[in-house]
Design a protein around this motif. Sequence first.
Motif: not given
Length: 312
Positions: A147-172
């Motif tokens: 929608d316009g000029p490039a914007r600066p990132v204000r915050w970054i979050g990250a979350r690692r989902v392991t193979a066990d997490d995927l087995d336990q919760d396929p919705s991930l």
Amino acid sequence: MGYNINEVSGATTGGPSLWTQTLDLTDPGATMVTGDFDAGPTSGGSSGEAPGGYSFSGLSNPGFGTLVTNSSTGEYTFLVDRGAVIASNSDQVVSFTVTGSNGFFSNTDTVEITVLVCVARGTMIDTPNGPRPVQDIAVGDLVATLDGPARPVRWIGARRVTADDLDQDPSLRPVRIGKGALGAKTPSRDLLVSPQHRIYLTDWRTELLFAEPQVLVPAKSLLNDRTITLAHDVDEVEYFHLLFDTHEVIFTEGAPTESFFPGDHTLSAFDEQVRAELLSLFPDLCSDKGFGPSARPSLRHWEARVLTVDQT
């Protein structure tokens, strides 16, 4: 004199009659969302509680959680049943209605609850200096927007989902949008996103069917078992959230998708240090103003399913 009810907690987006929230099931501590309705005369005047109180419908999918309501104050809490969602083997959408009344007048709104969005490690993000892997982008870096000029990132979050997490919760499990699945060279290569990551679409059918020339739709709504599929070959995934001053449409592997959209419900999913950082950056998150409007109207899952995006 009629009455109109509105969601006033700041935890939702949308309105005037459809309000949406998201719940980040990638975080084991995310268990609920809350909200509050008030009423006011349609012809002006002060707002407050509906004189005749509030009535709530049951959940559209009662097997996925419990709805606790207050008929006097219009407050509600949705408590998710994580085990039931995991057993369903897919993301879920839960909705309910609330009616506020004043004598002969009444007004009914709908609340729809879905899941938090994110992009996966290795995803290339368009910047003024060319595409960069999402994990290499830092706070303050400029990112190209639709929608316009490039914007600066204000915050970054990250979350690692392991193979066990995927087995336990396929919705991930991430959705793979194949190269060119959304049009010529869009995306430019296979794109992995979470099932609820909203994708930007513009199509004559969206305007014909929904009176909106440009919309955002959850990636899971685009599954077609050919060019857009669940990534069953992925053993683990790391999801990233890029937050800007406003909700933006950015380019991931050349495909327009949304940036992170925070709210009260997402703040409660983070630990105290992260929550304090976000509130210091965006103090309106703890006020009635909230984060601000969505970059584009969003289609619900069943609405998005009527669109055909496989153009290969």
